[in-house]
Design an enzyme around this catalytic site. Structure first.
Site, PDB file in Angstrom:
ATOM      1  CG  HIS A 196       6.352 -11.623 -12.003  1.00 46.48           C
ATOM      2  ND1 HIS A 196       6.673 -12.047 -10.911  1.00 46.48           N
ATOM      3  CD2 HIS A 196       6.441 -10.029 -11.890  1.00 46.48           C
ATOM      4  CE1 HIS A 196       7.918 -10.895 -10.256  1.00 46.48           C
ATOM      5  NE2 HIS A 196       7.011  -9.930 -10.646  1.00 46.48           N
ATOM      6  CG  HIS A 202       0.175  -3.613   4.396  1.00 41.92           C
ATOM      7  ND1 HIS A 202       0.225  -2.413   5.272  1.00 41.92           N
ATOM      8  CD2 HIS A 202      -0.426  -4.067   3.223  1.00 41.92           C
ATOM      9  CE1 HIS A 202      -1.397  -1.918   3.875  1.00 41.92           C
ATOM     10  NE2 HIS A 202      -1.181  -2.798   2.970  1.00 41.92           N
ATOM     11  CD  GLU A 238      -7.116  -1.264   3.690  1.00 40.98           C
ATOM     12  OE1 GLU A 238      -7.300  -1.841   2.658  1.00 40.98           O
ATOM     13  OE2 GLU A 238      -7.244   0.268   3.842  1.00 40.98           O
ATOM     14  CD  GLU A 274      -4.057   2.234   5.917  1.00 42.13           C
ATOM     15  OE1 GLU A 274      -5.008   2.146   4.559  1.00 42.13           O
ATOM     16  OE2 GLU A 274      -3.116   0.796   5.554  1.00 42.13           O
TER      17      GLU A 274
END
Length: 510
Positions: free
Chosen positions: A61, A144, A189, A386
């Site tokens: 934003h 995440h 990650e 993944e």
């Protein structure tokens, strides 16, 4: 979704290659396949039903926007409201695992455990219930990337020890209320969180401290994961779910056969992968990390290394806290030994000291990586958390900056997205080499495909497409349309067999 890929590789081709497996190309009966989503990238409903602001809500934003065309996750795929449709689409693929992440600030709006948002908790209970309805195993990523903004404003983030008890409290609430979950991924990650969020600062929270805070982040991530794992095993011994870290790890090859390039590839593997795996499986940082960062720190007249030192107690607490080895894998790096930077330059790049080139389509790289992981860390169950390929690399190559606020006239038709034959070749090549690894005795237990549907690819907005289902984000109805790659996965789930002796075609991404 492998985010750093967008910075380093916008177009890839590969020559024809034949894979000759030792077996008939059939996956073992117990081998599991899955597909995945993440909260900020798909849910939308960013401020509904009591959800608090996350660092990604705040980051996207900002004015000017850090994202391509000013895209945000405010609506995304509207999966908060349409999760039943998305889970049904996954079930129609025939996969056995549905992986999704939970938005911390949807459960604890401020990040603190003094108030639990019941609407948020009920939502995720319903998501798990819907997954079980189709006889799929729920796999949950606890974190995440979407830290509650309030914690950051209070000076609590992935570089401070104060975060650890809050992450444990949040995780405990999830585990207690979602007992049917089959796999827990504590943190997704960590290298991207630390390197991109606190090193070069291109993702939330956007802190630039190259070669300093990213190491502190890695230190806190590992201690946080271990604290949650220990809590899980101590407080929920009757649960059968498995838990681990989900770390991104690419294969790294020397560009030439020179000793210096071979040494450079080994060094970079330890910086890129060993930083997170070595403390977990072998204890402490890899020696080359400690040596390189200490040498350059002292050369710069610092009183101590920029790499935080684990105490003996911390090494003991972190080592062994896993039920499987979880990796996100996307491509191969070709590395060349770099030139030593002056000591007054403080950066991760100077510490690693390599020059890289990349190849998205190098499927034998996954075989070499799986072999290296087993040799380096021992015989463990390996879950590929993944594996995927995004469309639109050439499109982004036409864009001079990732911060454009209006779309250029270059347009790709919907049909090109849906007819994603190149991605089928990509999946097939990588999966054939995973089969080869299994045949050679490496204990790979499953593959989770990133991802179920096109979504918000972080600061690249809706312009990189990893999905098995296409979404037209210009259409308010956000229709989900099956791609050719989805049909490939359906057929693979039906037969569990690949013909790995035929020629694997070149990949030339749109």
């Amino acid at each position: 979704m492998y985010f750093l890929l967008m910075f380093i590789m916008l177009f890839s081709t590969a020559s024809n290659k034949q894979i000759r497996l030792k077996n008939n190309g059939r996956f073992p009966d117990k081998f599991t396949f899955g597909t995945a989503t993440s909260a900020y990238q798909t849910e939308g409903a960013w401020n509904l039903d009591g959800k608090g602001e996350s660092i990604w809500d705040n980051f996207m934003h900002k004015v000017p926007s850090p994202a391509l065309y000013g895209d945000t996750g405010d609506i995304a795929c509207d999966s908060y409201r349409r999760y039943k449709e998305d889970i049904r689409n996954a079930a129609e693929l025939g996969v056995q695992i549905y992986k999704f992440s939970i938005a911390w600030s949807r459960i604890l709006p401020t990040g603190y455990a003094n108030f639990i948002n019941d609407k948020g908790l009920t939502h995720y209970k319903n998501v798990v219930k819907e997954i079980l309805k189709y006889n799929m195993t729920p796999a949950v990523t606890i974190y995440h990337w979407d830290l509650p903004q309030r914690l950051l404003e209070d000076g609590i983030d992935w570089t401070t020890n104060d975060l650890i008890p809050h992450f444990v409290n949040y995780s405990r609430i999830l585990i207690r209320n979602l007992p049917e979950v089959g796999y827990w991924i504590t943190i997704n990650e960590p290298k991207q969180i630390c390197r991109l969020g606190y090193g070069i600062g291109v993702i939330a929270p956007g802190i630039k401290s190259n070669g300093v805070l990213e190491y502190h982040c890695a230190y806190i991530v590992l201690k946080s994961h271990a604290a949650v794992y220990r809590m899980f095993k101590k407080e929920f011994p009757h649960y059968t779910a498995k838990m681990s870290l989900g770390s991104d790890c690419q294969w790294i090859r020397p560009l030439t056969s020179s000793p210096s390039d071979i040494e450079a590839a080994t060094r970079q593997l330890q910086f890129e992968c060993g930083m997170y795996f070595h403390p977990l499986f072998n204890g402490d940082w890899p020696e080359i990390l400690k040596q390189r960062i200490q040498e350059r720190s002292f050369a710069a007249n610092l009183s101590k290394s920029r790499l935080p030192e684990f105490t003996d107690e911390e090494i003991y607490d972190i080592k062994g806290n896993y039920d499987f080895l979880g990796i996100n894998h996307y491509y191969t790096i070709f590395t060349k030994n770099g030139i030593e930077s002056p000591p007054n330059i403080t950066s991760y790049e100077a510490d690693v000291r390599v020059t890289d080139s990349f190849d998205v389509y190098k499927p034998d790289g996954i075989y070499e990586l799986l072999k290296w992981l087993t040799e380096e860390y021992g015989y463990h169950e390996i879950l590929i958390t993944e594996l995927g390929l995004g469309q639109n690399f050439t499109y982004l190559n036409k864009i001079k900056t990732p911060h454009l606020q209006s779309k250029p006239p270059y347009v790709i038709t919907e049909n090109i997205y849906i007819n994603d034959i190149d991605r089928i070749y990509h999946f097939k090549g990588y999966m054939c080499y995973i089969l080869e690894a299994i045949t050679d005795g490496i204990n790979v237990i499953g593959i989770i495909i990133w991802n179920l549907m096109d979504d918000l690819e972080w600061i690249f907005g809706y312009n990189i497409r990893f999905g098995l289902y296409y979404i037209d984000f210009e259409d308010p109805k956000l229709p989900r349309i099956s791609k050719k790659s989805a049909e490939f996965i359906k057929d693979l789930m039906r037969t569990r067999t690949l013909n790995c002796t035929e020629t694997i075609q070149p990949v030339c991404l749109i």
